[in-house]
Design an enzyme around this catalytic site. Structure first.
Site, PDB file in Angstrom:
ATOM      1  CE  LYS A 291     -13.931 -42.303   5.653  1.00 40.84           C
ATOM      2  NZ  LYS A 291     -14.530 -41.293   4.738  1.00 40.84           N
TER       3      LYS A 291
ATOM      4  CB  THR B 253     -13.900 -47.299   5.395  1.00 42.72           C
ATOM      5  OG1 THR B 253     -13.193 -48.514   5.248  1.00 42.72           O
ATOM      6  CG2 THR B 253     -13.274 -46.514   6.537  1.00 42.72           C
ATOM      7  CG  ASP B 254     -14.598 -52.731   5.570  1.00 41.64           C
ATOM      8  OD1 ASP B 254     -13.710 -51.901   5.257  1.00 41.64           O
ATOM      9  OD2 ASP B 254     -14.684 -53.860   5.046  1.00 41.64           O
ATOM     10  CD  GLU B 255      -9.171 -49.932   5.400  1.00 46.72           C
ATOM     11  OE1 GLU B 255      -8.298 -49.321   6.023  1.00 46.72           O
ATOM     12  OE2 GLU B 255      -9.019 -50.320   4.232  1.00 46.72           O
TER      13      GLU B 255
ATOM     14  CE1 TYR C 214      -9.569 -43.704   4.224  1.00 46.02           C
ATOM     15  CE2 TYR C 214      -9.550 -46.035   4.839  1.00 46.02           C
ATOM     16  CZ  TYR C 214     -10.175 -44.957   4.232  1.00 46.02           C
ATOM     17  OH  TYR C 214     -11.405 -45.123   3.640  1.00 46.02           O
TER      18      TYR C 214
HETATM   19  P1  NAD Z   1     -10.823 -41.320  -3.963  1.00 42.27           P
HETATM   20  O1  NAD Z   1      -9.495 -41.120  -3.321  1.00 42.27           O
HETATM   21  O2  NAD Z   1     -10.898 -42.015  -5.274  1.00 42.27           O
HETATM   22  O3  NAD Z   1     -11.537 -39.895  -4.178  1.00 42.27           O
HETATM   23  C1  NAD Z   1     -11.523 -38.902  -3.197  1.00 42.27           C
HETATM   24  C2  NAD Z   1     -12.051 -37.615  -3.824  1.00 42.27           C
HETATM   25  O4  NAD Z   1     -12.105 -36.608  -2.794  1.00 42.27           O
HETATM   26  C3  NAD Z   1     -11.158 -37.065  -4.939  1.00 42.27           C
HETATM   27  O5  NAD Z   1     -11.935 -36.647  -6.034  1.00 42.27           O
HETATM   28  C4  NAD Z   1     -10.459 -35.877  -4.278  1.00 42.27           C
HETATM   29  O6  NAD Z   1     -10.089 -34.864  -5.200  1.00 42.27           O
HETATM   30  C5  NAD Z   1     -11.521 -35.410  -3.298  1.00 42.27           C
HETATM   31  N1  NAD Z   1     -10.948 -34.669  -2.166  1.00 42.27           N
HETATM   32  C6  NAD Z   1      -9.907 -35.047  -1.384  1.00 42.27           C
HETATM   33  N2  NAD Z   1      -9.655 -34.086  -0.474  1.00 42.27           N
HETATM   34  C7  NAD Z   1     -10.578 -33.103  -0.652  1.00 42.27           C
HETATM   35  C8  NAD Z   1     -10.841 -31.870  -0.019  1.00 42.27           C
HETATM   36  N3  NAD Z   1     -10.086 -31.436   1.009  1.00 42.27           N
HETATM   37  N4  NAD Z   1     -11.861 -31.119  -0.480  1.00 42.27           N
HETATM   38  C9  NAD Z   1     -12.622 -31.536  -1.516  1.00 42.27           C
HETATM   39  N5  NAD Z   1     -12.405 -32.695  -2.178  1.00 42.27           N
HETATM   40  C10 NAD Z   1     -11.397 -33.471  -1.745  1.00 42.27           C
HETATM   41  O7  NAD Z   1     -11.719 -42.026  -2.882  1.00 42.27           O
HETATM   42  P2  NAD Z   1     -12.835 -43.160  -3.061  1.00 42.27           P
HETATM   43  O8  NAD Z   1     -12.177 -44.481  -3.125  1.00 42.27           O
HETATM   44  O9  NAD Z   1     -13.765 -42.740  -4.121  1.00 42.27           O
HETATM   45  O10 NAD Z   1     -13.554 -43.064  -1.639  1.00 42.27           O
HETATM   46  C11 NAD Z   1     -14.625 -42.139  -1.435  1.00 42.27           C
HETATM   47  C12 NAD Z   1     -15.106 -42.244   0.003  1.00 42.27           C
HETATM   48  O11 NAD Z   1     -15.556 -43.577   0.260  1.00 42.27           O
HETATM   49  C13 NAD Z   1     -14.021 -41.965   1.044  1.00 42.27           C
HETATM   50  O12 NAD Z   1     -14.614 -41.241   2.104  1.00 42.27           O
HETATM   51  C14 NAD Z   1     -13.586 -43.346   1.515  1.00 42.27           C
HETATM   52  O13 NAD Z   1     -13.135 -43.301   2.842  1.00 42.27           O
HETATM   53  C15 NAD Z   1     -14.881 -44.104   1.388  1.00 42.27           C
HETATM   54  N6  NAD Z   1     -14.748 -45.553   1.145  1.00 42.27           N
HETATM   55  C16 NAD Z   1     -13.964 -46.003   0.125  1.00 42.27           C
HETATM   56  C17 NAD Z   1     -13.902 -47.370  -0.138  1.00 42.27           C
HETATM   57  C18 NAD Z   1     -13.059 -47.925  -1.270  1.00 42.27           C
HETATM   58  O14 NAD Z   1     -12.920 -49.140  -1.372  1.00 42.27           O
HETATM   59  N7  NAD Z   1     -12.506 -47.108  -2.153  1.00 42.27           N
HETATM   60  C19 NAD Z   1     -14.629 -48.261   0.657  1.00 42.27           C
HETATM   61  C20 NAD Z   1     -15.408 -47.753   1.710  1.00 42.27           C
HETATM   62  C21 NAD Z   1     -15.472 -46.392   1.925  1.00 42.27           C
HETATM   63  O1  DAU Z   2     -12.185 -51.707   3.231  1.00 42.07           O
HETATM   64  C1  DAU Z   2     -12.481 -50.473   2.667  1.00 42.07           C
HETATM   65  C2  DAU Z   2     -11.203 -49.769   2.267  1.00 42.07           C
HETATM   66  O2  DAU Z   2     -10.711 -50.460   1.120  1.00 42.07           O
HETATM   67  C3  DAU Z   2     -11.402 -48.299   1.953  1.00 42.07           C
HETATM   68  O3  DAU Z   2     -11.814 -47.626   3.120  1.00 42.07           O
HETATM   69  C4  DAU Z   2     -10.110 -47.660   1.419  1.00 42.07           C
HETATM   70  O4  DAU Z   2     -10.347 -46.320   1.038  1.00 42.07           O
HETATM   71  C5  DAU Z   2      -9.652 -48.458   0.209  1.00 42.07           C
HETATM   72  O5  DAU Z   2      -8.410 -47.947  -0.252  1.00 42.07           O
HETATM   73  C6  DAU Z   2      -9.511 -49.944   0.560  1.00 42.07           C
HETATM   74  O6  DAU Z   2      -8.422 -50.128   1.500  1.00 42.07           O
HETATM   75  P1  DAU Z   2      -7.399 -51.359   1.365  1.00 42.07           P
HETATM   76  O7  DAU Z   2      -6.152 -51.002   2.053  1.00 42.07           O
HETATM   77  O8  DAU Z   2      -8.065 -52.640   1.720  1.00 42.07           O
HETATM   78  O9  DAU Z   2      -7.201 -51.363  -0.252  1.00 42.07           O
HETATM   79  P2  DAU Z   2      -5.909 -51.543  -1.169  1.00 42.07           P
HETATM   80  O10 DAU Z   2      -6.396 -51.668  -2.576  1.00 42.07           O
HETATM   81  O11 DAU Z   2      -4.848 -50.568  -0.876  1.00 42.07           O
HETATM   82  O12 DAU Z   2      -5.365 -52.977  -0.714  1.00 42.07           O
HETATM   83  C7  DAU Z   2      -6.178 -54.135  -0.795  1.00 42.07           C
HETATM   84  C8  DAU Z   2      -5.372 -55.278  -0.235  1.00 42.07           C
HETATM   85  O13 DAU Z   2      -4.281 -55.570  -1.139  1.00 42.07           O
HETATM   86  C9  DAU Z   2      -4.724 -54.995   1.099  1.00 42.07           C
HETATM   87  O14 DAU Z   2      -4.731 -56.184   1.880  1.00 42.07           O
HETATM   88  C10 DAU Z   2      -3.286 -54.615   0.751  1.00 42.07           C
HETATM   89  C11 DAU Z   2      -3.010 -55.443  -0.484  1.00 42.07           C
HETATM   90  N1  DAU Z   2      -2.086 -54.850  -1.475  1.00 42.07           N
HETATM   91  C12 DAU Z   2      -2.326 -53.586  -1.891  1.00 42.07           C
HETATM   92  C13 DAU Z   2      -1.492 -53.005  -2.829  1.00 42.07           C
HETATM   93  C14 DAU Z   2      -1.738 -51.582  -3.286  1.00 42.07           C
HETATM   94  C15 DAU Z   2      -1.049 -55.608  -1.982  1.00 42.07           C
HETATM   95  O15 DAU Z   2      -0.849 -56.782  -1.610  1.00 42.07           O
HETATM   96  N2  DAU Z   2      -0.234 -55.031  -2.934  1.00 42.07           N
HETATM   97  C16 DAU Z   2      -0.414 -53.748  -3.366  1.00 42.07           C
HETATM   98  O16 DAU Z   2       0.381 -53.268  -4.212  1.00 42.07           O
END
Ligand code: NAD
Ligand code: DAU
Length: 356
Positions: A166, A137-139, A162
């Site tokens: 990561k 992630t960019d975080e 989180y």
């Molecule tokens: P998600 O939470 O939707 O899915 C996570 C999956 O991992 C689920 O299917 C869960 O059952 C599985 N999992 C969790 N713990 C496990 C374990 N111990 N063993 C096996 N499986 C397990 O997550 P996502 O949003 O699809 O993110 C996927 C990856 O991409 C993560 O590594 C996250 O850090 C990264 N990422 C997400 C975003 C985003 O915006 N969602 C952006 C950048 C990077």
């Molecule tokens: O940047 C990549 C990341 O993006 C991933 O690594 C994470 O897995 C993914 O969950 C996401 O993280 P964020 O914290 O940015 O996403 P989230 O959807 O939780 O929140 C997006 C923005 O919206 C953040 O600034 C918080 C705000 N927010 C979120 C929720 C859930 C609100 O204002 N209200 C809300 O109810």
């Protein structure tokens, strides 16, 4: 011609992992895909119901921290590629309960790296051109001010449990390349959105509350900025990095779509007003916007510089935010049954119906 692969996908029942497996089935049908997922609250087999019968696909319910299971999969399937998505992914959950993030994101990644190391680098089992792609992630880079971008050389500065977990897993993955020569690549992506995202994340949560006439919680002043990327563009970037990336390298992936949270929330409200009509009292759904207490340690701005990915790999995002958000809203409107089963938790019975 693209390389044949035997791919271990972890977390393939989550949001991005399931979109990735679907894209692989469509565009790389000869790849063998083994999906290892423990099915936490975020993992849903229904996300992949379309490819369940595919002979090149196998689902394994299991934990990435289970060393014996992970090692046996490398052995049985002669895995040559790992695409590691499995993680605890929600920042708010990491603030109230970091333990699972430390276990899965750090220890789970360590377990996979160890299994890959012993399978790929041990004696006669050496595999041709294996690859371990760690999806991150960019975080990990922290928070930007009003200007500037995260590049691959930006110093790590994670600020939530989180992102710290990561960052730790990124460092472990990189260390396995430098120390053992394990062919590791890391991708650091910005905020994804699109089909099958769990409705705890901003876009599906706002969609669901807005359609139900419920409050729309906006943290702080609503001016935090995220750089949004349509999930299929992220998955396509991962496939292209697998095809053309270099071991030991990291690649930033971003959509070049910086939006404040309040802009995103307002747009969803306006689109829903236009598609399904205003609220019963005739007001726009924007009237539901409620500013609430800010997230602890809330990162102000993320923005990605993807120059390396564009120049070295040739990837470009294919949809603008305006196109992608419309596709996403239309998908959720057409899949309200999916959303309902996720919200009431009944999707978790699906595994029992399918496999028990
Ligand atoms: P998600 O939470 O939707 O899915 C996570 C999956 O991992 C689920 O299917 C869960 O059952 C599985 N999992 C969790 N713990 C496990 C374990 N111990 N063993 C096996 N499986 C397990 O997550 P996502 O949003 O699809 O993110 C996927 C990856 O991409 C993560 O590594 C996250 O850090 C990264 N990422 C997400 C975003 C985003 O915006 N969602 C952006 C950048 C990077
Ligand atoms: O940047 C990549 C990341 O993006 C991933 O690594 C994470 O897995 C993914 O969950 C996401 O993280 P964020 O914290 O940015 O996403 P989230 O959807 O939780 O929140 C997006 C923005 O919206 C953040 O600034 C918080 C705000 N927010 C979120 C929720 C859930 C609100 O204002 N209200 C809300 O109810």
């Amino acid at each position: 011609m693209a390389k044949q692969r035997k791919v271990l996908v972890t977390g393939g029942c989550g949001f991005i992992g399931s979109n990735f497996i679907q894209l692989v089935a469509e565009t790389r049908p000869s790849w063998r895909v083994v999906n290892l997922d423990v099915l936490t609250y975020a993992g849903n087999l229904k996300n992949l119901s379309g490819i369940g019968e595919n002979a090149a696909y196998r689902f394994v319910k299991g934990d990435i921290c289970d060393q014996a299971l992970v090692s046996s999969l490398f052995d049985q399937e002669r895995i040559d590629t790992v695409v590691h998505f499995a993680a605890e992914s929600h920042v708010d959950r990491s603030i109230v309960g970091p333990d699972a993030f430390i276990r899965t994101n750090i220890l789970g990644t360590f377990t996979l790296l160890e299994a890959a190391r012993s399978w790929w680098l041990a004696g006669d089992k050496v595999q041709a051109e294996p690859l371990f792609l760690h999806v991150s992630t960019d975080e990990v880079f922290g928070s930007l001010g009003e200007s500037g971008y995260f590049s691959e050389t930006t110093a790590y500065d994670p600020r939530s449990p989180y992102s710290a977990s990561k960052a730790s897993s990124d460092h472990l993955a990189a260390s396995y390349f430098h120390t053992y020569g394990l062919p590791v690549m890391i991708t650091n992506c910005s905020n994804n959105y699109g089909p099958y995202q769990f409705p705890e994340k901003l876009i599906p949560l706002i969609f669901n509350n807005a359609r139900n006439g419920k409050e729309l919680p906006v943290y702080g002043d609503g001016k935090n900025i995220r750089d949004w990327l349509y999930v299929t563009d992220h998955c396509q970037a991962i496939i292209e990095v697998l095809d053309k990336g270099s071991s030991g390298r990291s690649y930033n992936i971003g959509g070049n779509n910086e939006k404040t949270n309040i802009e995103v929330v307002t747009l969803i409200c306006e689109m829903l007003d236009a598609k399904i009509g205003p609220l019963p009292d005739g007001q726009s759904r924007t009237s539901l916007i409620t500013y609430v207490t800010d997230r602890l340690g809330h990162d102000r701005r993320y923005a990605i510089d993807s120059t390396r990915l564009k120049e070295e790999i040739g990837w470009q995002p294919s949809v603008t935010f305006e196109q992608g958000i419309e596709m996403t809203i239309d998908w959720y409107l057409a899949n309200l049954d999916w959303l309902e089963t996720v919200i009431d938790g009944s999707y978790q019975d699906y595994y029992k119906q399918m496999y028990a």
